[in-house]
Scaffold this motif. Structure first.
Motif, PDB file in Angstrom:
ATOM      1  N   HIS A  71       0.859  -1.185   0.000  1.00 16.90           N
ATOM      2  CA  HIS A  71       0.000   0.000   0.000  1.00 16.90           C
ATOM      3  C   HIS A  71       0.897   1.238   0.000  1.00 16.90           C
ATOM      4  CE1 HIS A  71      -3.249   2.701   1.043  1.00 16.90           C
ATOM      5  NE2 HIS A  71      -4.106   1.698   1.044  1.00 16.90           N
ATOM      6  N   PRO A  72       0.578   2.252  -0.823  1.00 14.58           N
ATOM      7  CA  PRO A  72       1.385   3.477  -0.739  1.00 14.58           C
ATOM      8  C   PRO A  72       1.159   4.189   0.593  1.00 14.58           C
ATOM      9  CG  PRO A  72      -0.496   3.788  -2.209  1.00 14.58           C
ATOM     10  CD  PRO A  72      -0.505   2.344  -1.811  1.00 14.58           C
ATOM     11  N   ILE A  73       2.124   5.003   0.988  1.00 17.15           N
ATOM     12  CA  ILE A  73       1.903   5.820   2.182  1.00 17.15           C
ATOM     13  C   ILE A  73       1.260   7.135   1.740  1.00 17.15           C
ATOM     14  CG2 ILE A  73       3.776   4.761   3.485  1.00 17.15           C
ATOM     15  CD1 ILE A  73       5.513   7.165   2.998  1.00 17.15           C
ATOM     16  N   ASN A  74       0.554   7.788   2.643  1.00 19.38           N
ATOM     17  CA  ASN A  74      -0.102   9.040   2.273  1.00 19.38           C
ATOM     18  C   ASN A  74       0.830  10.238   2.528  1.00 19.38           C
ATOM     19  OD1 ASN A  74      -0.471  10.120   4.968  1.00 19.38           O
ATOM     20  ND2 ASN A  74      -2.009   8.518   5.246  1.00 19.38           N
ATOM     21  N   ILE A  75       0.402  11.411   2.131  1.00 17.84           N
ATOM     22  CA  ILE A  75       1.304  12.573   2.217  1.00 17.84           C
ATOM     23  C   ILE A  75       1.616  12.969   3.666  1.00 17.84           C
ATOM     24  CG2 ILE A  75       0.804  13.580  -0.061  1.00 17.84           C
ATOM     25  CD1 ILE A  75      -1.217  15.431   1.290  1.00 17.84           C
ATOM     26  N   TYR A  76       0.727  12.635   4.582  1.00 15.70           N
ATOM     27  CA  TYR A  76       0.990  12.993   5.986  1.00 15.70           C
ATOM     28  C   TYR A  76       2.044  12.066   6.572  1.00 15.70           C
ATOM     29  CZ  TYR A  76      -3.131  15.656   5.086  1.00 15.70           C
ATOM     30  OH  TYR A  76      -4.004  16.538   4.524  1.00 15.70           O
ATOM     31  N   THR A  77       1.923  10.787   6.235  1.00 22.12           N
ATOM     32  CA  THR A  77       2.925   9.822   6.693  1.00 22.12           C
ATOM     33  C   THR A  77       4.280  10.164   6.065  1.00 22.12           C
ATOM     34  OG1 THR A  77       1.189   8.171   6.826  1.00 22.12           O
ATOM     35  CG2 THR A  77       3.435   7.354   6.860  1.00 22.12           C
ATOM     36  N   ALA A  78       4.246  10.521   4.779  1.00 16.46           N
ATOM     37  CA  ALA A  78       5.495  10.878   4.098  1.00 16.46           C
ATOM     38  C   ALA A  78       6.125  12.102   4.767  1.00 16.46           C
ATOM     39  CB  ALA A  78       5.221  11.150   2.619  1.00 16.46           C
ATOM     40  N   ALA A  79       5.284  13.049   5.166  1.00 16.43           N
ATOM     41  CA  ALA A  79       5.810  14.255   5.813  1.00 16.43           C
ATOM     42  C   ALA A  79       6.424  13.919   7.169  1.00 16.43           C
ATOM     43  CB  ALA A  79       4.702  15.289   5.964  1.00 16.43           C
ATOM     44  N   ALA A  80       5.766  13.017   7.898  1.00 15.06           N
ATOM     45  CA  ALA A  80       6.304  12.618   9.204  1.00 15.06           C
ATOM     46  C   ALA A  80       7.659  11.929   9.020  1.00 15.06           C
ATOM     47  CB  ALA A  80       5.322  11.681   9.900  1.00 15.06           C
ATOM     48  N   ILE A 231      -2.761 -11.412  10.507  1.00 19.54           N
ATOM     49  CA  ILE A 231      -3.800 -10.412  10.225  1.00 19.54           C
ATOM     50  C   ILE A 231      -3.356  -9.377   9.195  1.00 19.54           C
ATOM     51  CG2 ILE A 231      -5.002 -10.674  12.431  1.00 19.54           C
ATOM     52  CD1 ILE A 231      -3.537  -8.216  13.486  1.00 19.54           C
ATOM     53  N   ILE A 232      -2.226  -9.613   8.547  1.00 22.29           N
ATOM     54  CA  ILE A 232      -1.642  -8.577   7.689  1.00 22.29           C
ATOM     55  C   ILE A 232      -2.571  -8.121   6.560  1.00 22.29           C
ATOM     56  CG2 ILE A 232      -0.409 -10.173   6.155  1.00 22.29           C
ATOM     57  CD1 ILE A 232       1.861  -8.162   5.976  1.00 22.29           C
ATOM     58  N   GLN A 233      -3.369  -9.045   6.004  1.00 24.22           N
ATOM     59  CA  GLN A 233      -4.206  -8.655   4.860  1.00 24.22           C
ATOM     60  C   GLN A 233      -5.560  -8.101   5.289  1.00 24.22           C
ATOM     61  OE1 GLN A 233      -3.277  -8.114   1.953  1.00 24.22           O
ATOM     62  NE2 GLN A 233      -1.707  -9.549   1.299  1.00 24.22           N
ATOM     63  N   GLY A 234      -5.740  -7.916   6.589  1.00 25.21           N
ATOM     64  CA  GLY A 234      -7.023  -7.394   7.036  1.00 25.21           C
ATOM     65  C   GLY A 234      -6.902  -6.120   7.851  1.00 25.21           C
ATOM     66  N   PHE A 255       3.083  -2.665   5.957  1.00 25.73           N
ATOM     67  CA  PHE A 255       3.143  -2.132   4.585  1.00 25.73           C
ATOM     68  C   PHE A 255       1.932  -2.454   3.703  1.00 25.73           C
ATOM     69  CE2 PHE A 255       4.291  -5.993   2.229  1.00 25.73           C
ATOM     70  CZ  PHE A 255       4.838  -6.802   3.209  1.00 25.73           C
ATOM     71  N   LYS A 256       0.929  -3.090   4.293  1.00 25.97           N
ATOM     72  CA  LYS A 256      -0.271  -3.338   3.482  1.00 25.97           C
ATOM     73  C   LYS A 256      -1.374  -2.397   3.969  1.00 25.97           C
ATOM     74  CE  LYS A 256       1.283  -8.006   2.468  1.00 25.97           C
ATOM     75  NZ  LYS A 256       1.755  -7.963   1.084  1.00 25.97           N
ATOM     76  N   TRP A 257      -2.413  -2.916   4.603  1.00 29.95           N
ATOM     77  CA  TRP A 257      -3.589  -2.082   4.903  1.00 29.95           C
ATOM     78  C   TRP A 257      -3.362  -1.131   6.054  1.00 29.95           C
ATOM     79  CZ3 TRP A 257      -6.432  -2.348   0.756  1.00 29.95           C
ATOM     80  CH2 TRP A 257      -6.303  -3.503  -0.029  1.00 29.95           C
ATOM     81  N   LYS A 262       7.792  -1.193   5.168  1.00 33.20           N
ATOM     82  CA  LYS A 262       8.231  -2.601   5.195  1.00 33.20           C
ATOM     83  C   LYS A 262       9.210  -2.798   6.360  1.00 33.20           C
ATOM     84  CE  LYS A 262       7.444  -4.518   0.694  1.00 33.20           C
ATOM     85  NZ  LYS A 262       7.102  -3.565  -0.349  1.00 33.20           N
ATOM     86  N   GLY A 263       9.356  -4.058   6.764  1.00 31.19           N
ATOM     87  CA  GLY A 263      10.348  -4.371   7.798  1.00 31.19           C
ATOM     88  C   GLY A 263       9.943  -3.913   9.185  1.00 31.19           C
ATOM     89  N   PHE A 264       8.671  -3.630   9.363  1.00 29.47           N
ATOM     90  CA  PHE A 264       8.196  -3.193  10.675  1.00 29.47           C
ATOM     91  C   PHE A 264       6.744  -3.631  10.855  1.00 29.47           C
ATOM     92  CE2 PHE A 264       6.040  -0.286  13.538  1.00 29.47           C
ATOM     93  CZ  PHE A 264       6.856  -0.393  14.647  1.00 29.47           C
ATOM     94  N   GLY A 265       6.437  -4.139  12.026  1.00 29.20           N
ATOM     95  CA  GLY A 265       5.067  -4.574  12.266  1.00 29.20           C
ATOM     96  C   GLY A 265       4.800  -4.780  13.742  1.00 29.20           C
ATOM     97  N   PHE A 266       3.746  -5.523  14.014  1.00 29.75           N
ATOM     98  CA  PHE A 266       3.302  -5.712  15.393  1.00 29.75           C
ATOM     99  C   PHE A 266       3.031  -7.189  15.676  1.00 29.75           C
ATOM    100  CE2 PHE A 266       1.851  -1.469  14.113  1.00 29.75           C
ATOM    101  CZ  PHE A 266       2.372  -0.684  15.138  1.00 29.75           C
TER     102      PHE A 266
END
Ligand SMILES: Cc1ncc(COP(=O)(O)O)c(C=O)c1O
Length: 427
Positions: A71-80, A231-234, A255-257, A262-266
């Protein structure tokens, strides 16, 4: 010697060209939006998805509907992220990133809220598959069996099969029944020796969303087993409530929903399973030398070397996590919670519903069960290469997997005209 320095010069020159080429592939950063004030179009009571589209520049040049891949990141995430990299470029060092501890805790709290867990049940993970492997390594599976399905993620199935061959672990892989499964399939094979049921909430293969998780969980518990869910795809697009669904352990990347990196999760581990049923396989904590010259005043009530273990799900973490991952996750989770998962679901459902209705009429049978409520729809095609060529020529980006399975995974920034365009090309 001369030969060696010649090769070194050539290698250096190629690296310079490579670096210049790869750098020029990136566009100049956009004007930075105010990341501390998210826009009103995210209002959960009346979200404006036309404006959401502007938050994702990815959609400008292409109809991108392959969010189940990345999934692309949005402009706010990109700014952060940009703000963070500026700090890393100009100010990194002591005192270290002043907001780090707050960010770390806030990020876990945000994710915990999203899935209805407690903050101390959440650990940072590097990937879904790695987290699942760590869980398996930390469980006592000897003499027991694991039940999974052929719609579980392929890299996970590989890991179970390897354990079967290497350690003699008994693994039962339930075969899907017309691209779905339910608790009845599990009732036939789960028994008192079952230690773990491992499934994927939303299949990356056909988007199948498991609807009777609670019943599968009850079955696991009645047999003394636990339920792991990928749960990555949900998560982020489909409501996830670990308590209501009876999920014991879950993992995802961002990096999906979750629209992060990438390389980071929960990793979620139910509190009472932490270091009991699911032992930690890594060790990390504080060490204090309680003797001179390490300390001026030794504490006689303490051992010479005093270890302070971590607490909560933090026991499953070692080393620094990806700060970039945390930054992206925080911004993206804020965006998702402002918009509301229910609104996201409702909006994306209109797009997948249209695809599910129209594609079979055009001669593309669906392998996604009817009425399925996930962001992924999959259709079989007769001529995969030609179909993909046509779509690429029309600047439509979707995925072709497992030979002839066309996977379309729209998200919040796609709209009806994206769907019409795709249908037009395929008709
Ligand atoms: C269902 C599922 N699980 C796991 C993964 C891999 O994720 P990660 O890189 O976090 O291990 C994917 C990636 O496509 C996936 O679709």
């Amino acid at each position: 010697m001369q030969r060696l320095s010649f090769f070194k010069t050539v290698a250096k020159a190629s690296l310079t060209v490579l670096a210049a080429n790869s750098l020029s592939a990136f566009k100049q950063p956009e004007e930075q939006p105010d990341i501390d004030r998210l826009p009103t179009h995210l209002n959960p009571l009346a979200p404006d998805f036309d404006k959401v589209r502007d938050d994702f520049p990815r959609v400008r040049d292409e109809v991108y509907m392959d969010n189940a891949s990345t999934h692309p990141i949005n402009i706010y995430t990109a700014a952060a992220l940009h703000r963070y990299t500026e700090w890393a470029k100009n100010n990194v060092g002591e005192p270290w990133w002043p907001g780090w501890t707050d960010s770390r805790d806030a990020c876990k709290k945000q994710f915990a809220q999203l899935v209805n867990a407690d903050q101390d049940e959440i650990a940072f993970a590097r990937s879904t598959v790695e987290a699942e492997n760590n869980i398996l390594n930390g469980m006592d599976l000897k003499g027991g069996n694991v039940v999974t399905t052929d719609l579980h993620y392929s890299a996970s199935l590989y890991s179970y099969k390897m354990r079967e061959m290497r350690d003699g672990l008994k693994v039962h892989v339930i075969r899907h029944n017309d691209w779905r499964f339910d608790v009845k399939d599990f009732e036939k094979v789960v028994n008192k020796k079952t230690k773990l049921i491992a499934i994927t909430l939303v299949s990356n293969v056909n988007g199948f969303l498991v609807t009777d998780l609670r019943a599968i969980s009850d079955l696991a518990h009645a047999n003394g087993a636990i339920l792991y869910v990928d749960i990555i795809q949900g998560v982020g697009n489909v409501p996830v409530d670990v308590r209501a669904m009876g999920i014991d352990v879950a993992a995802c990347s961002t990096f999906k929903w979750l629209m992060g990196s990438k390389g980071f999760g929960f990793l979620y581990v139910r509190r009472d399973l932490q270091d009991t049923v699911v032992k930690t396989t890594h060790h990390n904590g504080g060490v204090h030398f309680n003797y001179s010259p390490w300390t001026d005043q030794a504490d006689p009530s303490k051992p010479d070397i005093d270890f302070t273990p971590r607490t909560g799900a933090g026991i499953y973490e070692v080393s620094y996590p990806s700060y970039e991952g945390v930054i992206c996750a925080q911004a993206a989770l804020k965006y998702i919670s402002e918009l509301g998962v229910a609104n996201i679901r409702q909006y994306v459902r209109t797009l997948t519903k249209k695809l599910s209705a129209e594609m079979p009429r055009l001669g593309y049978p669906s392998i996604t069960p009817e009425g399925n409520d996930s962001p992924i729809v999959v259709f079989t095609v007769k001529t995969p290469d030609a179909t993909m060529r046509k779509l690429r020529q029309a600047n439509i980006h979707v995925a072709m997997r497992f030979g002839n399975k066309l996977r379309i995974s729209p998200s919040i920034y796609n709209n009806n005209s994206d769907i019409e365009k795709l249908l037009g090309v395929l008709s």
